[in-house]
Design a protein around this motif. Structure first.
Motif, PDB file in Angstrom:
ATOM      1  N   TRP A 218      -1.925  19.223 -26.064  1.00 14.73           N
ATOM      2  CA  TRP A 218      -1.602  18.160 -26.985  1.00 14.73           C
ATOM      3  C   TRP A 218      -0.318  18.626 -27.980  1.00 14.73           C
ATOM      4  O   TRP A 218       0.719  17.901 -27.910  1.00 14.73           O
ATOM      5  N   THR A 219      -0.127  19.882 -28.276  1.00 15.91           N
ATOM      6  CA  THR A 219       1.051  20.442 -28.921  1.00 15.91           C
ATOM      7  C   THR A 219       2.072  20.459 -28.106  1.00 15.91           C
ATOM      8  O   THR A 219       3.366  20.204 -28.412  1.00 15.91           O
ATOM      9  N   THR A 220       2.024  20.868 -26.725  1.00 20.06           N
ATOM     10  CA  THR A 220       3.376  20.891 -25.654  1.00 20.06           C
ATOM     11  C   THR A 220       3.787  19.399 -25.457  1.00 20.06           C
ATOM     12  O   THR A 220       4.974  19.272 -25.619  1.00 20.06           O
ATOM     13  N   GLN A 221       2.867  18.387 -25.594  1.00 20.49           N
ATOM     14  CA  GLN A 221       3.268  17.193 -25.236  1.00 20.49           C
ATOM     15  C   GLN A 221       4.180  16.684 -26.603  1.00 20.49           C
ATOM     16  O   GLN A 221       5.226  15.894 -26.572  1.00 20.49           O
ATOM     17  N   GLN A 222       3.667  17.026 -27.801  1.00 25.82           N
ATOM     18  CA  GLN A 222       4.290  16.529 -28.981  1.00 25.82           C
ATOM     19  C   GLN A 222       5.837  17.324 -29.186  1.00 25.82           C
ATOM     20  O   GLN A 222       6.564  16.453 -29.553  1.00 25.82           O
ATOM     21  N   ALA A 223       5.689  18.296 -28.537  1.00 26.79           N
ATOM     22  CA  ALA A 223       7.416  19.190 -28.390  1.00 26.79           C
ATOM     23  C   ALA A 223       8.119  18.444 -27.445  1.00 26.79           C
ATOM     24  O   ALA A 223       9.253  18.042 -27.975  1.00 26.79           O
ATOM     25  N   ARG A 224       7.479  17.764 -26.349  1.00 23.88           N
ATOM     26  CA  ARG A 224       8.407  17.204 -25.449  1.00 23.88           C
ATOM     27  C   ARG A 224       8.833  15.807 -26.095  1.00 23.88           C
ATOM     28  O   ARG A 224      10.053  15.391 -26.023  1.00 23.88           O
ATOM     29  N   ASN A 225       8.071  15.015 -26.869  1.00 23.98           N
ATOM     30  CA  ASN A 225       8.250  13.577 -27.651  1.00 23.98           C
ATOM     31  C   ASN A 225       9.382  14.134 -28.569  1.00 23.98           C
ATOM     32  O   ASN A 225      10.276  13.246 -28.733  1.00 23.98           O
ATOM     33  N   LEU A 226       9.356  15.078 -29.310  1.00 25.11           N
ATOM     34  CA  LEU A 226      10.317  15.536 -30.154  1.00 25.11           C
ATOM     35  C   LEU A 226      11.547  15.716 -29.609  1.00 25.11           C
ATOM     36  O   LEU A 226      12.555  15.322 -30.194  1.00 25.11           O
ATOM     37  N   ALA A 227      11.622  16.397 -28.796  1.00 23.57           N
ATOM     38  CA  ALA A 227      12.976  16.986 -27.768  1.00 23.57           C
ATOM     39  C   ALA A 227      13.548  15.552 -27.397  1.00 23.57           C
ATOM     40  O   ALA A 227      14.707  15.201 -27.348  1.00 23.57           O
ATOM     41  N   MET A 228      12.974  14.512 -26.926  1.00 21.49           N
ATOM     42  CA  MET A 228      13.468  13.149 -26.442  1.00 21.49           C
ATOM     43  C   MET A 228      13.871  12.219 -27.753  1.00 21.49           C
ATOM     44  O   MET A 228      15.023  11.765 -27.534  1.00 21.49           O
ATOM     45  N   THR A 229      13.030  12.744 -28.840  1.00 18.73           N
ATOM     46  CA  THR A 229      13.479  11.798 -29.932  1.00 18.73           C
ATOM     47  C   THR A 229      14.970  12.176 -30.554  1.00 18.73           C
ATOM     48  O   THR A 229      15.772  11.461 -30.995  1.00 18.73           O
ATOM     49  N   LEU A 230      15.151  13.629 -30.828  1.00 16.42           N
ATOM     50  CA  LEU A 230      16.324  14.233 -31.090  1.00 16.42           C
ATOM     51  C   LEU A 230      17.375  13.850 -30.068  1.00 16.42           C
ATOM     52  O   LEU A 230      18.710  13.833 -30.743  1.00 16.42           O
ATOM     53  N   GLY A 231      17.250  13.887 -28.962  1.00 10.87           N
ATOM     54  CA  GLY A 231      18.292  13.610 -27.860  1.00 10.87           C
ATOM     55  C   GLY A 231      19.450  14.743 -28.078  1.00 10.87           C
ATOM     56  O   GLY A 231      19.025  15.686 -28.065  1.00 10.87           O
ATOM     57  N   ARG A 232      20.498  14.154 -28.213  1.00 11.02           N
ATOM     58  CA  ARG A 232      21.664  14.968 -28.246  1.00 11.02           C
ATOM     59  C   ARG A 232      21.778  16.201 -29.470  1.00 11.02           C
ATOM     60  O   ARG A 232      22.370  16.866 -29.455  1.00 11.02           O
ATOM     61  N   ARG A 233      20.925  15.900 -30.559  1.00  9.69           N
ATOM     62  CA  ARG A 233      21.082  16.698 -31.569  1.00  9.69           C
ATOM     63  C   ARG A 233      20.346  17.802 -31.184  1.00  9.69           C
ATOM     64  O   ARG A 233      20.535  18.909 -31.880  1.00  9.69           O
ATOM     65  N   MET A 234      19.540  17.921 -30.070  1.00  8.70           N
ATOM     66  CA  MET A 234      19.166  19.196 -29.539  1.00  8.70           C
ATOM     67  C   MET A 234      20.164  20.282 -29.259  1.00  8.70           C
ATOM     68  O   MET A 234      19.892  21.381 -29.272  1.00  8.70           O
ATOM     69  N   ASP A 235      21.403  19.728 -29.027  1.00  9.84           N
ATOM     70  CA  ASP A 235      22.589  20.659 -28.486  1.00  9.84           C
ATOM     71  C   ASP A 235      22.946  21.564 -29.901  1.00  9.84           C
ATOM     72  O   ASP A 235      23.510  22.497 -29.802  1.00  9.84           O
ATOM     73  N   SER A 236      22.844  20.901 -31.165  1.00  7.18           N
ATOM     74  CA  SER A 236      23.282  21.711 -32.344  1.00  7.18           C
ATOM     75  C   SER A 236      22.217  22.821 -32.683  1.00  7.18           C
ATOM     76  O   SER A 236      22.433  23.666 -33.631  1.00  7.18           O
ATOM     77  N   LEU A 237      21.019  22.910 -32.107  1.00  4.83           N
ATOM     78  CA  LEU A 237      19.997  23.658 -32.614  1.00  4.83           C
ATOM     79  C   LEU A 237      20.112  24.936 -31.766  1.00  4.83           C
ATOM     80  O   LEU A 237      20.229  24.940 -30.522  1.00  4.83           O
ATOM     81  N   ARG A 238      19.954  26.013 -32.332  1.00  2.13           N
ATOM     82  CA  ARG A 238      19.933  27.492 -31.707  1.00  2.13           C
ATOM     83  C   ARG A 238      18.356  28.048 -31.756  1.00  2.13           C
ATOM     84  O   ARG A 238      18.400  28.937 -31.282  1.00  2.13           O
ATOM     85  N   PHE A 239      17.529  27.840 -33.098  1.00  5.89           N
ATOM     86  CA  PHE A 239      16.487  28.545 -33.333  1.00  5.89           C
ATOM     87  C   PHE A 239      15.360  27.537 -33.448  1.00  5.89           C
ATOM     88  O   PHE A 239      15.506  26.702 -34.283  1.00  5.89           O
ATOM     89  N   LEU A 240      14.275  27.868 -33.114  1.00  2.00           N
ATOM     90  CA  LEU A 240      12.878  27.236 -33.557  1.00  2.00           C
ATOM     91  C   LEU A 240      12.089  28.071 -34.255  1.00  2.00           C
ATOM     92  O   LEU A 240      11.745  29.297 -33.557  1.00  2.00           O
ATOM     93  N   LEU A 241      11.745  28.145 -35.511  1.00  2.00           N
ATOM     94  CA  LEU A 241      10.975  28.927 -36.402  1.00  2.00           C
ATOM     95  C   LEU A 241       9.633  28.475 -36.609  1.00  2.00           C
ATOM     96  O   LEU A 241       9.450  27.383 -36.684  1.00  2.00           O
ATOM     97  N   ARG A 242       8.719  29.369 -35.981  1.00  2.00           N
ATOM     98  CA  ARG A 242       7.316  28.983 -36.142  1.00  2.00           C
ATOM     99  C   ARG A 242       6.408  30.065 -36.428  1.00  2.00           C
ATOM    100  O   ARG A 242       6.882  31.318 -36.282  1.00  2.00           O
TER     101      ARG A 242
END
Length: 361
Positions: A218-242
Motif C-alpha cells: 500500500w505504501t509503495t502504491q501511494q508513492a507511485r500515485n504521488l509521483a504521478m500527481t507531481l508530474g514534472r515537479r519531480m524533476d526539481s526534487l533531489r532528496f526524499l527525507l523519511r
C-alpha cells in the motif's frame, strides 16, 4: 563584613583607656574574674568560634603580653596567635595602591564576533578566526580565541566541519520532499494511518492516502500515485527525507530513485531531523483532528483533503512571509484596508471548524 570588623575594633579601643585609668587592685580583681569566667566557659564550650574582628583584637593584644603568659591569658595556642598576627600584617602591607593592572580582558563585542564567525563558518579553526579578526582590525592572540571557543562549548573545526541537519535542510529546502505517517483514532477506537508528504521549498502538503492497514504494498502504491500527481515537479526534487519505519521498503525507495531522488534517512529517535514534516503533522492534529470525531477511512480522507486544500491555498505561513504554499507571486507591502468601504466575507470550512476570510465582491 569590613564595617563589622571596624566597628568591633573601635568599640574595643574605646574601652581600653577606661581599663588603663582604673586602679591596680581593681584591674587585678577584674582580670581574676575574667580568667575564672573564661575557665568556666571553656568547660562548657567544646570549640570557640572567633569572628575576624576578634582575631585582630587578640592578635594586637598579644604584643603587650609576655610570651610565657599567652597560654594562661588567651584561649588559643601561641601558634594560632602568631598566625593571626601574620594575617594582620599581610592585610596591612598589600601594596594595592602600587599594584599595576594585569592583562586586560577581551571586550564582550570581540567575544560575540568570535562566536559568530565560528557559527557561520564551521570549517574555521581558532587560527583562521584569529587571522580574520586581524584583517578586521582586532588584534588578538590565537590562544585567546581558542579559550573563548572552548568556554562556549564549540568544538575544534575538524569536529564541526560537517553541516548540521538544520543547515543542510535550509540550504537544500527547494529540492527536498519529506514523508511521515500520522495515526488517528475513530469514534469506534479503530486506529487509522495517513501518509503525508510536504515539499520543503513551498511548504505544499500532500495527502497520499488513509488506511487501517499500512502494508508495504500500500505504501509503495501511494508513492507511485504521488509521483504521478507531481508530474514534472519531480524533476526539481533531489532528496526524499523519511524516518526508518518498516513500512518504507525498498520498493518504496525505488519509486523515487527512478526520478533521480536520493533517499535520506533521519537518525533514530530524532524528530528534529524531519522537523518541517513533524510540524505539519502537529498542525493537522491541533487545527482539525483534535477538534472532530472521525467515523471511518472515507470520513478521515474527506476531512484531511478539505483541510489540506485550505492549508495549501489560504493558510498563511511564516516561513513564506505569510503567503500560502500555492501562492507564487512575491510578497507585497501590506496596505491598510478601509473596513468602511470593504466588507469582509467569511467562508466556513468543514462546517465552521476553520474559517477563511476574503473581501466581498
Amino acid at each position: 563584613m569590613f564595617l563589622s570588623i571596624v566597628s568591633a575594633l573601635v568599640r574595643n579601643l574605646v574601652t581600653a583607656p577606661a581599663a588603663v585609668l582604673r586602679s591596680r587592685v581593681a584591674k587585678d580583681a577584674e582580670v581574676l574574674a575574667l580568667r575564672h569566667e573564661n575557665a568556666v566557659l571553656r568547660r562548657q564550650i567544646a570549640r570557640v568560634r572567633y569572628e575576624p574582628a576578634d582575631r585582630i583584637w587578640l592578635a594586637a593584644l598579644s604584643r603587650l603580653v609576655p610570651h610565657d603568659r599567652w597560654r594562661q591569658v588567651f584561649a588559643v595556642t601561641p601558634t594560632t596567635l602568631l598566625r593571626w598576627h601574620r594575617q594582620l600584617v599581610a592585610r596591612k602591607w598589600t601594596f594595592a595602591q602600587n599594584r599595576r593592572p594585569g592583562r586586560p580582558s577581551t571586550a564582550p563585542t570581540v567575544k560575540q564576533l568570535i562566536l559568530r564567525l565560528a557559527r557561520e563558518n564551521s570549517g574555521w579553526g581558532h587560527r583562521r578566526i584569529q587571522g580574520e579578526l586581524a584583517g578586521l582590525g582586532y588584534p588578538i592572540a590565537p590562544s585567546t580565541v581558542w579559550e573563548i571557543l572552548h568556554t562556549a562549548g564549540i568544538d575544534p573545526a575538524p569536529q564541526r566541519s560537517g553541516p548540521t541537519w538544520r543547515q543542510f535542510l535550509t540550504a537544500q529546502a527547494h529540492g527536498i520532499i519529506a514523508a511521515d505517517f500520522l495515526h488517528l483514532d475513530t469514534v469506534w477506537l479503530n486506529r487509522l494511518y495517513a501518509l503525508v508528504f510536504i515539499e520543503h521549498g513551498t511548504r505544499r502538503l500532500h495527502l497520499a492516502g488513509v488506511t487501517a492497514h499500512p502494508t508495504a504494498q500500500w505504501t509503495t502504491q501511494q508513492a507511485r500515485n504521488l509521483a504521478m500527481t507531481l508530474g514534472r515537479r519531480m524533476d526539481s526534487l533531489r532528496f526524499l527525507l523519511r524516518d526508518r519505519d518498516a513500512k518504507y521498503t525498498r520498493s518504496f525507495d525505488v519509486v523515487f530513485e527512478a526520478d533521480d531522488v536520493e533517499i535520506l534517512l533521519s537518525p533514530p529517535r530524532a524528530p528534529r531531523a524531519n522537523v518541517i514534516c513533524e510540524r505539519a503533522v502537529g498542525t493537522l492534529r491541533r487545527e482539525i483532528l483534535d477538534r472532530i470525531l472521525i467515523y471511518n477511512e472515507a470520513h478521515a480522507h474527506a476531512v484531511l483533503t478539505a483541510y489540506i486544500s485550505h492549508y495549501n491555498q489560504h493558510r498563511p505561513h511564516q516561513g513564506r512571509q505569510q503567503l500560502p504554499p500555492d501562492a507564487n507571486e512575491p510578497p507585497t507591502p501590506a496596505t491598510v484596508t478601509d473596513l468602511q468601504a470593504h466588507r469582509i466575507r467569511r467562508q466556513p470550512i468543514l462546517d465552521g471548524l476553520i474559517n477563511e476570510y476574503h473581501h466581498a465582491a
